[in-house]
Write a protein that holds these residues in place. Sequence first.
Motif, PDB file in Angstrom:
ATOM      1  N   ASN A 176       0.850  -0.854   0.099  1.00 41.32           N
ATOM      2  CA  ASN A 176      -0.226  -0.376   0.048  1.00 41.32           C
ATOM      3  C   ASN A 176       0.428   1.052   0.064  1.00 41.32           C
ATOM      4  OD1 ASN A 176      -2.733  -1.279   0.601  1.00 41.32           O
ATOM      5  ND2 ASN A 176      -1.543  -1.716   2.024  1.00 41.32           N
ATOM      6  N   PRO A 177       0.554   2.452  -0.429  1.00 42.67           N
ATOM      7  CA  PRO A 177       0.906   3.673   0.022  1.00 42.67           C
ATOM      8  C   PRO A 177       1.185   4.225   0.961  1.00 42.67           C
ATOM      9  CG  PRO A 177      -1.071   3.777  -1.129  1.00 42.67           C
ATOM     10  CD  PRO A 177      -1.215   2.847  -1.040  1.00 42.67           C
ATOM     11  N   SER A 178       2.695   4.800   1.178  1.00 38.36           N
ATOM     12  CA  SER A 178       2.617   4.889   2.171  1.00 38.36           C
ATOM     13  C   SER A 178       2.041   5.606   3.010  1.00 38.36           C
ATOM     14  CB  SER A 178       4.354   5.613   3.118  1.00 38.36           C
ATOM     15  OG  SER A 178       4.361   6.668   1.549  1.00 38.36           O
ATOM     16  N   GLU A 179       1.753   6.907   2.351  1.00 37.75           N
ATOM     17  CA  GLU A 179       0.515   8.092   2.529  1.00 37.75           C
ATOM     18  C   GLU A 179      -0.749   7.711   3.419  1.00 37.75           C
ATOM     19  OE1 GLU A 179       0.267   8.347  -1.557  1.00 37.75           O
ATOM     20  OE2 GLU A 179       1.807   7.953  -0.309  1.00 37.75           O
ATOM     21  N   SER A 180      -1.518   5.912   3.018  1.00 31.54           N
ATOM     22  CA  SER A 180      -2.267   5.372   3.553  1.00 31.54           C
ATOM     23  C   SER A 180      -2.019   4.536   5.030  1.00 31.54           C
ATOM     24  CB  SER A 180      -3.249   4.483   2.460  1.00 31.54           C
ATOM     25  OG  SER A 180      -2.128   3.285   2.576  1.00 31.54           O
ATOM     26  N   ALA A 181      -1.057   4.793   5.695  1.00 33.10           N
ATOM     27  CA  ALA A 181      -0.608   3.901   6.667  1.00 33.10           C
ATOM     28  C   ALA A 181      -1.695   4.611   8.012  1.00 33.10           C
ATOM     29  CB  ALA A 181       0.738   3.678   6.839  1.00 33.10           C
ATOM     30  N   ILE A 182      -1.670   3.591   8.547  1.00 30.57           N
ATOM     31  CA  ILE A 182      -2.186   3.923   9.692  1.00 30.57           C
ATOM     32  C   ILE A 182      -1.678   3.348  11.242  1.00 30.57           C
ATOM     33  CG2 ILE A 182      -5.249   3.956   9.025  1.00 30.57           C
ATOM     34  CD1 ILE A 182      -5.676   0.756  10.100  1.00 30.57           C
ATOM     35  N   SER A 183      -1.764   3.492  12.171  1.00 31.29           N
ATOM     36  CA  SER A 183      -1.154   2.669  13.261  1.00 31.29           C
ATOM     37  C   SER A 183      -1.990   1.386  13.729  1.00 31.29           C
ATOM     38  CB  SER A 183      -1.668   4.239  14.636  1.00 31.29           C
ATOM     39  OG  SER A 183      -2.646   3.545  15.039  1.00 31.29           O
ATOM     40  N   MET A 184      -0.138   0.824  14.087  1.00 26.92           N
ATOM     41  CA  MET A 184      -0.779  -0.652  14.554  1.00 26.92           C
ATOM     42  C   MET A 184      -2.171  -0.275  15.902  1.00 26.92           C
ATOM     43  SD  MET A 184       1.952  -3.111  16.704  1.00 26.92           S
ATOM     44  CE  MET A 184       2.262  -1.896  18.058  1.00 26.92           C
ATOM     45  N   ALA A 185      -1.820   0.482  16.426  1.00 21.32           N
ATOM     46  CA  ALA A 185      -3.300   0.135  16.716  1.00 21.32           C
ATOM     47  C   ALA A 185      -4.971   0.433  16.439  1.00 21.32           C
ATOM     48  CB  ALA A 185      -3.353   1.565  18.215  1.00 21.32           C
ATOM     49  N   ASP A 186      -4.922   1.137  15.341  1.00 23.67           N
ATOM     50  CA  ASP A 186      -6.443   1.398  14.764  1.00 23.67           C
ATOM     51  C   ASP A 186      -5.981   0.308  13.610  1.00 23.67           C
ATOM     52  OD1 ASP A 186      -6.147   3.974  15.189  1.00 23.67           O
ATOM     53  OD2 ASP A 186      -5.487   5.131  13.722  1.00 23.67           O
ATOM     54  N   TYR A 187      -5.141  -0.223  13.251  1.00 28.69           N
ATOM     55  CA  TYR A 187      -5.652  -1.883  12.655  1.00 28.69           C
ATOM     56  C   TYR A 187      -5.879  -2.842  13.753  1.00 28.69           C
ATOM     57  CZ  TYR A 187      -4.108  -6.274  10.338  1.00 28.69           C
ATOM     58  OH  TYR A 187      -4.651  -7.353   9.348  1.00 28.69           O
ATOM     59  N   LEU A 188      -5.066  -2.703  14.947  1.00 29.95           N
ATOM     60  CA  LEU A 188      -5.777  -3.982  15.144  1.00 29.95           C
ATOM     61  C   LEU A 188      -7.013  -3.867  16.154  1.00 29.95           C
ATOM     62  CD1 LEU A 188      -2.756  -4.255  17.724  1.00 29.95           C
ATOM     63  CD2 LEU A 188      -3.126  -6.400  16.306  1.00 29.95           C
ATOM     64  N   GLU A 189      -7.935  -2.870  16.172  1.00 30.34           N
ATOM     65  CA  GLU A 189      -8.949  -2.647  16.857  1.00 30.34           C
ATOM     66  C   GLU A 189      -9.749  -2.737  15.227  1.00 30.34           C
ATOM     67  OE1 GLU A 189     -11.779   1.422  18.535  1.00 30.34           O
ATOM     68  OE2 GLU A 189      -9.851   1.744  18.290  1.00 30.34           O
ATOM     69  N   ASN A 190      -9.237  -2.456  13.981  1.00 32.67           N
ATOM     70  CA  ASN A 190     -10.475  -2.603  12.511  1.00 32.67           C
ATOM     71  C   ASN A 190     -11.158  -3.597  12.174  1.00 32.67           C
ATOM     72  OD1 ASN A 190     -11.098  -0.138  12.216  1.00 32.67           O
ATOM     73  ND2 ASN A 190      -9.284   0.504  12.115  1.00 32.67           N
ATOM     74  N   VAL A 191      -9.799  -5.024  13.161  1.00 31.01           N
ATOM     75  CA  VAL A 191      -9.663  -6.526  12.860  1.00 31.01           C
ATOM     76  C   VAL A 191     -10.781  -6.664  13.526  1.00 31.01           C
ATOM     77  CG1 VAL A 191      -7.970  -6.126  11.174  1.00 31.01           C
ATOM     78  CG2 VAL A 191      -7.353  -7.294  13.138  1.00 31.01           C
ATOM     79  N   THR A 193     -12.055  -5.677  17.168  1.00 25.06           N
ATOM     80  CA  THR A 193     -12.956  -5.205  17.944  1.00 25.06           C
ATOM     81  C   THR A 193     -14.831  -5.745  17.144  1.00 25.06           C
ATOM     82  OG1 THR A 193     -12.950  -3.547  17.197  1.00 25.06           O
ATOM     83  CG2 THR A 193     -11.450  -3.400  18.542  1.00 25.06           C
ATOM     84  N   GLU A 194     -15.458  -6.025  17.598  1.00 24.50           N
ATOM     85  CA  GLU A 194     -17.082  -5.682  17.033  1.00 24.50           C
ATOM     86  C   GLU A 194     -17.703  -5.179  16.211  1.00 24.50           C
ATOM     87  OE1 GLU A 194     -21.712  -7.346  18.548  1.00 24.50           O
ATOM     88  OE2 GLU A 194     -19.951  -5.896  19.758  1.00 24.50           O
ATOM     89  N   ASN A 195     -16.741  -4.189  16.449  1.00 26.20           N
ATOM     90  CA  ASN A 195     -18.228  -3.105  15.017  1.00 26.20           C
ATOM     91  C   ASN A 195     -16.774  -2.301  14.118  1.00 26.20           C
ATOM     92  OD1 ASN A 195     -20.588  -2.743  15.785  1.00 26.20           O
ATOM     93  ND2 ASN A 195     -19.358  -1.469  18.132  1.00 26.20           N
ATOM     94  N   GLY A 196     -15.315  -3.395  13.935  1.00 26.05           N
ATOM     95  CA  GLY A 196     -14.341  -3.153  13.494  1.00 26.05           C
ATOM     96  C   GLY A 196     -14.614  -3.339  11.950  1.00 26.05           C
ATOM     97  N   LYS A 197     -14.126  -2.586  11.242  1.00 27.32           N
ATOM     98  CA  LYS A 197     -14.460  -2.578   9.455  1.00 27.32           C
ATOM     99  C   LYS A 197     -13.707  -3.012   8.890  1.00 27.32           C
ATOM    100  CE  LYS A 197     -10.961   1.327   8.268  1.00 27.32           C
ATOM    101  NZ  LYS A 197     -11.387   2.413   6.991  1.00 27.32           N
ATOM    102  N   TRP A 198     -12.962  -3.801   9.334  1.00 24.56           N
ATOM    103  CA  TRP A 198     -12.031  -5.465   8.924  1.00 24.56           C
ATOM    104  C   TRP A 198     -12.377  -6.653   9.422  1.00 24.56           C
ATOM    105  CZ3 TRP A 198      -7.224  -1.717   8.719  1.00 24.56           C
ATOM    106  CH2 TRP A 198      -7.171  -0.911   7.413  1.00 24.56           C
ATOM    107  N   ASN A 199     -13.490  -6.424  10.997  1.00 24.73           N
ATOM    108  CA  ASN A 199     -13.747  -7.670  11.403  1.00 24.73           C
ATOM    109  C   ASN A 199     -14.725  -8.489  10.768  1.00 24.73           C
ATOM    110  OD1 ASN A 199     -13.701  -9.377  13.248  1.00 24.73           O
ATOM    111  ND2 ASN A 199     -14.804  -8.350  15.059  1.00 24.73           N
ATOM    112  N   LYS A 200     -13.421  -9.432   9.795  1.00 23.91           N
ATOM    113  CA  LYS A 200     -14.384 -10.262   8.975  1.00 23.91           C
ATOM    114  C   LYS A 200     -13.319 -12.040   9.406  1.00 23.91           C
ATOM    115  CE  LYS A 200     -15.405 -11.732   4.543  1.00 23.91           C
ATOM    116  NZ  LYS A 200     -15.136 -12.412   2.837  1.00 23.91           N
ATOM    117  N   GLU A 201     -14.456 -12.967  10.100  1.00 24.76           N
ATOM    118  CA  GLU A 201     -13.307 -14.362  10.134  1.00 24.76           C
ATOM    119  C   GLU A 201     -11.982 -13.728  10.940  1.00 24.76           C
ATOM    120  OE1 GLU A 201     -12.899 -16.356   6.582  1.00 24.76           O
ATOM    121  OE2 GLU A 201     -15.387 -16.525   6.729  1.00 24.76           O
TER     122      GLU A 201
END
Length: 416
Positions: A176-191, A193-201
């Motif tokens: 991915n392009p570097s300007e779209s990088a998110i933090s480690m914490a944001d990634y973990l929350e997204n995958v 948590t119940e309402n995370g946008k990447w929480n799939k399986e």
Amino acid sequence: MKRILFFTILSSVFFSCQSAKIGSDSKDKSIKDSLNAAISNIYQQELFNGFAVSVVDDQSVLYQKGFGFSDVKEKNPYTDQTIQNIASVSKTFVGITVLKAQELGKLNLNDPVNKYLPFKVVNPHFPKTEITIRQLTSHTSSILDNEFYLSKTYYLKPDQNLAGAKLNFDDEQVFNPSESAISMADYLENVLTENGKWNKESFSSSQPGSMYEYSNVGTTLAAYIVERATGQSFSDFTKQYILKPLKMNHSGWKFKEVDFSKFSRLYENPTTVLPYYYSITYPDGGFITNIHDLSLYLSELMKGYNGKGTILTKESYKQYFTPQLSASNFTERNDKNPYSESYNTGIFIGFGYTGYIGHTGGDPGVMSMMFFDPENNLGRIMIFNTNFSDKKGNDAFYGIWNVLEKYQMRLKESKR
């Protein structure tokens, strides 16, 4: 007369010792020359662009050497000072940091992960069952690497020339392009948590603590918990408690922490160069080092196994190297490859079925392996800057590993 006799005897002893040392040095050089030739013979198959290998015991580095090129186009040699990321061998550092944080009274292996997190992590199939730090370290947390692991974790290094570089490693891997990088914490929350946008399986149907299911995301969560518990970034905590004490002066987790001029190019295959990249889940595989520094680290792990380690207490090392699992924790146990960490696990350190202790690693352009044999107190490391995907590459990779085994005892005896 007595004084003359004394100096005559002293001179005789001195020159005898010098002759023995010269003989030992000559023998050592002969063994290393023979080993260099054996490895070079495999390298001539042109299956790998560059790599480095080493043999250590718990006292010193017995052998280390680079082969091939760190940059084929520029003809830069791959040496024992060349640095690159080492993929999942990095996970062994996470185990050390968890235990160091426990030593400092910041956490306990048996604590639930949610004690330290600003968001809630629960397996939806078992909402009342707590996931613990220990389960993360033994890959029994029930946390899985879902489809977003490959597509959302790897990012391009900023400000690089991408001419000729391959941007898609395989059908799923994306840089991915570097300007779209998110933090480690944001990634973990997204995958996770119940309402995370990447929480799939993101969770298996196994109850937490019951089954071994290798998890990069679980490893990253453990590192994030170290951050939360200690108030330090994972990178800084590692530097303070591992890298500085062991004098691993050429290593780090981020490009800015190392001398980038010594960083190897990475290759999908011998003819396809990859862009420089990093991972926002960097504790699971992003450690940057060279064969020299990693050899110092493996020697320390062997000291720790033998009760003489310096960066953890004897009790912490005992926990680090205590197998956590049994046959009931596996649906399919790896009892074929003696150099696989998937037969049993300590605290992010693997055990092969024969008792070898260490870890393997694989990432875009990276193949790595680090194991020691506790019976003969000898360890081996290999770091490659080129992937392989066929039997010929696999045979060459393990061929080099087997050559190191053939010579390791001779290297140790030549030091006596």
